[in-house]
Design an enzyme around this catalytic site. Structure first.
Site, short mmCIF file in Angstrom:
data_model
loop_
_atom_site.label_atom_id
_atom_site.label_comp_id
_atom_site.label_asym_id
_atom_site.label_seq_id
_atom_site.Cartn_x
_atom_site.Cartn_y
_atom_site.Cartn_z
N HIS A 158 -16.47 -70.36 -14.60
CA HIS A 158 -16.78 -71.73 -14.12
C HIS A 158 -16.07 -72.78 -14.99
CE1 HIS A 158 -20.95 -70.19 -12.59
NE2 HIS A 158 -20.07 -70.20 -11.59
N ARG B 36 -27.58 -62.30 -9.72
CA ARG B 36 -27.17 -61.61 -10.96
C ARG B 36 -28.28 -61.70 -12.00
NH1 ARG B 36 -21.99 -64.87 -11.05
NH2 ARG B 36 -20.63 -63.81 -9.58
N ARG C 173 -6.88 -71.75 -7.61
CA ARG C 173 -7.91 -71.27 -8.52
C ARG C 173 -7.59 -69.81 -8.85
NH1 ARG C 173 -13.70 -68.89 -7.29
NH2 ARG C 173 -14.42 -68.83 -9.42
N GLU D 178 -14.59 -78.99 -8.27
CA GLU D 178 -13.57 -78.09 -8.80
C GLU D 178 -12.22 -78.29 -8.12
OE1 GLU D 178 -16.88 -75.20 -8.49
OE2 GLU D 178 -15.67 -74.02 -9.89
N ASN E 48 -8.26 -71.66 -2.80
CA ASN E 48 -9.19 -70.77 -3.51
C ASN E 48 -9.31 -69.49 -2.68
OD1 ASN E 48 -11.30 -69.48 -4.75
ND2 ASN E 48 -12.70 -71.24 -4.69
#
Ligand code: ADP
Length: 398
Positions: free
Chosen positions: A180, A241, A91, A385, A7
């Site tokens: 996601h 955010r 990823r 993940e 990643n």
């Protein structure tokens, strides 16, 4: 088969080596400050001590070489030779409209990742650098790209089109993509398996509540709607955010504060969310929870607004799917914060959701947290993940 999962961020690189025989993690680690002074590799073999190496990493290429060296190191390594690695799973944040599934990397795939630089300017260039560095370090080994946006590709037009002039979709592919995706695919799939639900028709809502946060609605594991949009800024209130806001706020603040749209976007991405709402306390829910317990009004308001926003999305998705069979909570906040799970579910009584306080008093394991007579099953379902990436890589390269 041993699969290396990568990643890559712009200045970091996280990795895990997974033995697919039993899906165990053999080693994991992190390269930090790539391209910056003070680059460090931290490598942790399963059951072993952390091992740190400080050495300049001008680019991801040197970082990946250091990962290879750590994996075969005679004291801290977990394999004899790099040849034991069968494939590498990466990823990749944005696959645009090109990919609705993971894919073995070739020149066309690299071109598509490059074509999406505009849509994910911080992530896609780093993801591609990671792929190219692995190709150079391990020639001949297959690399697989696993896209964060792939899950959202099954949304219908009515869910993904913005109510903007159509020409912007045609010219720039401005649409909702969702992010996601690897986590939503994994958790909705595990929810169906663990909950014994109908694999084709189960209506599942996944609340991925981490630093970044998103909700998805899926039927039989296929995404119907999800809360992030063209970028990860849309949807829920997050650590830093804003999630959904009236777009006219951008113009208003830019005019009054004499700042550019880029500066405003930076505020919406990095200084808003619970950090902004709590008047700067923190983006971390542990700090906000502590401040709220001590009576801080801003912290309480941030937590209340956060829970309300998640509940509103769950309500909307119940309508989008005409019902819900299960809701699963995952990621940092979803997996660890029982009070937040309870606060969100308190809004969902009208759907027949009932939380069992004793079952809800749990962390980090697959668990039913609703009562036996709850009309909707509610689960705690830790995401993974890396494992999802490794499984796709194995499937495509076996
Ligand atoms: P990401 O992968 O998006 O960076 P994570 O899924 O690891 O994020 O979630 C990180 C967040 O989880 C932290 O910022 C923190 O707010 C939250 N978190 C972690 N542990 C707890 C806890 N015990 N209680 C409440 N929140 C927690």
């Amino acid at each position: 088969m041993k699969i290396l999962v990568m990643n890559c961020g712009s200045s970091s690189l996280k990795y895990q080596l997974i033995d697919m025989k039993d899906e165990s993690v053999l080693a994991k680690g992190l390269c930090e400050r790539i391209g910056i002074e003070g680059s460090t590799l931290t490598h942790t073999p399963a059951g072993g001590e952390k091992y740190k190496v400080q050495k300049p990493m001008p680019s991801h290429k040197e970082g990946i070489q250091m990962v290879m060296d750590a994996l075969v190191d005679k004291d801290h390594g977990v394999i004899q030779s790099v040849d034991e690695i069968s494939a590498i799973g990466h990823r990749v944040v944005h696959g645009g409209t090109y990919y609705s599934e993971s894919v073995v990397v070739d020149e066309n795939v690299k071109k598509a990742i490059r074509d999406c630089f505009d849509l994910a300017p911080l992530h896609n260039p780093a993801n591609l650098m990671g792929i190219e560095a692995c190709e150079a370090a391990m020639p001949g080994k297959p690399n697989v790209a696993v896209f964060d946006t792939a899950f959202g590709m099954s949304m219908e037009e009515k869910a993904y089109l913005y109510a903007l002039p159509y020409e912007y979709y045609e010219k720039y592919k401005i649409r909702r993509y969702g992010f996601h995706g690897t986590s939503h695919t994994f958790v909705s799939g595990e929810t169906i398996k663990f909950g014994g639900l109908d694999p084709k028709n189960a209506k599942v809502i996944v609340c991925h509540l981490g630093n970044g946060a998103s909700v998805s609605a899926s039927i039989g594991g296929k995404c119907v709607d999800t809360s992030m949009g063209l970028t990860p800024l849309e949807g829920l209130i997050m650590g830093t955010r804003s999630g959904d806001i009236d777009p006219a706020i951008v113009q208003f603040i830019c005019n009054h504060e004499k700042i550019s749209v880029d500066e405003m976007l930076n505020i919406l991405n990095k200084k808003s969310g619970v950090l902004g709402m709590s008047n700067g306390i923190s983006s971390d829910f542990r700090d906000i929870d502590e401040a709220a317990e001590k009576g801080d009004a801003h912290a309480r308001a941030a937590l209340d607004a956060y829970a309300l926003r998640v509940a509103k999305y769950v309500g909307a998705y119940a309508a989008a799917m005409n019902g819900i069979d299960a809701i699963s909570f995952t990621a940092g906040v979803g997996e660890n914060d029982k009070n937040m799970r309870k606060k969100i579910c308190a809004y969902l009584g009208f759907l027949g959701v009932k939380i069992d306080d004793e079952r809800n008093n749990v962390r980090g394991e697959n668990r039913l947290i609703s009562t036996d007579d709850s009309k909707v099953k509610v689960f705690l379902m830790p995401t993974n993940e890396e494992l999802a990436i490794a499984r796709d890589t194995l499937r495509l390269t076996q």
